[in-house]
Design a protein around this motif. Structure first.
Motif, PDB file in Angstrom:
ATOM      1  N   THR A  48       0.158  -5.140 -46.574  1.00 39.04           N
ATOM      2  CA  THR A  48       1.472  -5.126 -45.938  1.00 39.04           C
ATOM      3  C   THR A  48       1.464  -4.427 -44.588  1.00 39.04           C
ATOM      4  OG1 THR A  48       2.105  -3.101 -47.097  1.00 39.04           O
ATOM      5  CG2 THR A  48       2.667  -5.197 -48.168  1.00 39.04           C
ATOM      6  N   ASP A  50       1.889  -3.393 -40.851  1.00 41.17           N
ATOM      7  CA  ASP A  50       2.889  -3.785 -39.861  1.00 41.17           C
ATOM      8  C   ASP A  50       2.318  -4.706 -38.786  1.00 41.17           C
ATOM      9  OD1 ASP A  50       5.114  -2.658 -40.948  1.00 41.17           O
ATOM     10  OD2 ASP A  50       5.165  -0.913 -39.626  1.00 41.17           O
ATOM     11  N   HIS A  55       7.662  -5.084 -41.238  1.00 38.07           N
ATOM     12  CA  HIS A  55       8.416  -5.288 -42.489  1.00 38.07           C
ATOM     13  C   HIS A  55       8.338  -6.714 -43.036  1.00 38.07           C
ATOM     14  CE1 HIS A  55       9.962  -1.369 -41.510  1.00 38.07           C
ATOM     15  NE2 HIS A  55      10.431  -1.833 -40.372  1.00 38.07           N
ATOM     16  N   GLU A  58       6.453  -6.945 -46.522  1.00 42.51           N
ATOM     17  CA  GLU A  58       7.213  -6.196 -47.514  1.00 42.51           C
ATOM     18  C   GLU A  58       8.442  -6.978 -47.961  1.00 42.51           C
ATOM     19  OE1 GLU A  58       6.085  -5.006 -44.649  1.00 42.51           O
ATOM     20  OE2 GLU A  58       5.470  -2.917 -44.824  1.00 42.51           O
ATOM     21  N   GLU A  59       9.161  -7.580 -47.009  1.00 42.65           N
ATOM     22  CA  GLU A  59      10.360  -8.346 -47.336  1.00 42.65           C
ATOM     23  C   GLU A  59      10.019  -9.586 -48.151  1.00 42.65           C
ATOM     24  OE1 GLU A  59      12.143  -8.984 -43.536  1.00 42.65           O
ATOM     25  OE2 GLU A  59      12.772  -6.886 -43.348  1.00 42.65           O
ATOM     26  N   GLU A  62       9.065  -8.450 -51.674  1.00 42.52           N
ATOM     27  CA  GLU A  62      10.261  -8.066 -52.435  1.00 42.52           C
ATOM     28  C   GLU A  62      10.994  -9.312 -52.929  1.00 42.52           C
ATOM     29  OE1 GLU A  62      14.246  -5.311 -52.053  1.00 42.52           O
ATOM     30  OE2 GLU A  62      13.346  -6.064 -50.220  1.00 42.52           O
TER      31      GLU A  62
END
Length: 76
Positions: A48, A50, A55, A58-59, A62
């Protein structure tokens, strides 16, 4: 995205493929790929960093893997 490989053996790590920086053009496909990688292919680590887009991974992770609905924002 592609599966990273260690010399001589596959590694259960998912990392974006070359030119996979920032938000994906097809978000639904990216989410589906993450679900397939974890649930069907046994991927146990998702990179993950950057560097792939702040993000972004990560998004996507999720959205693809979170089991529970988002918490309610209403107050009682």
């Amino acid at each position: 995205m592609e599966r990273s490989r260690s010399p001589g053996r596959p590694s259960p790590v998912l990392a974006p493929a070359p030119c996979g920086w920032g938000d994906p053009e097809d978000r639904a496909r990216a989410v589906g790929l993450l679900r397939q990688a974890v649930h069907q292919q046994g991927i146990s680590h998702i990179d993950t960093a950057d560097a792939y887009g702040p993000h972004t991974v990560e998004e996507l992770a999720e959205e693809a893997l979170h089991r529970y609905p988002a918490p309610s924002t209403s107050s009682a």
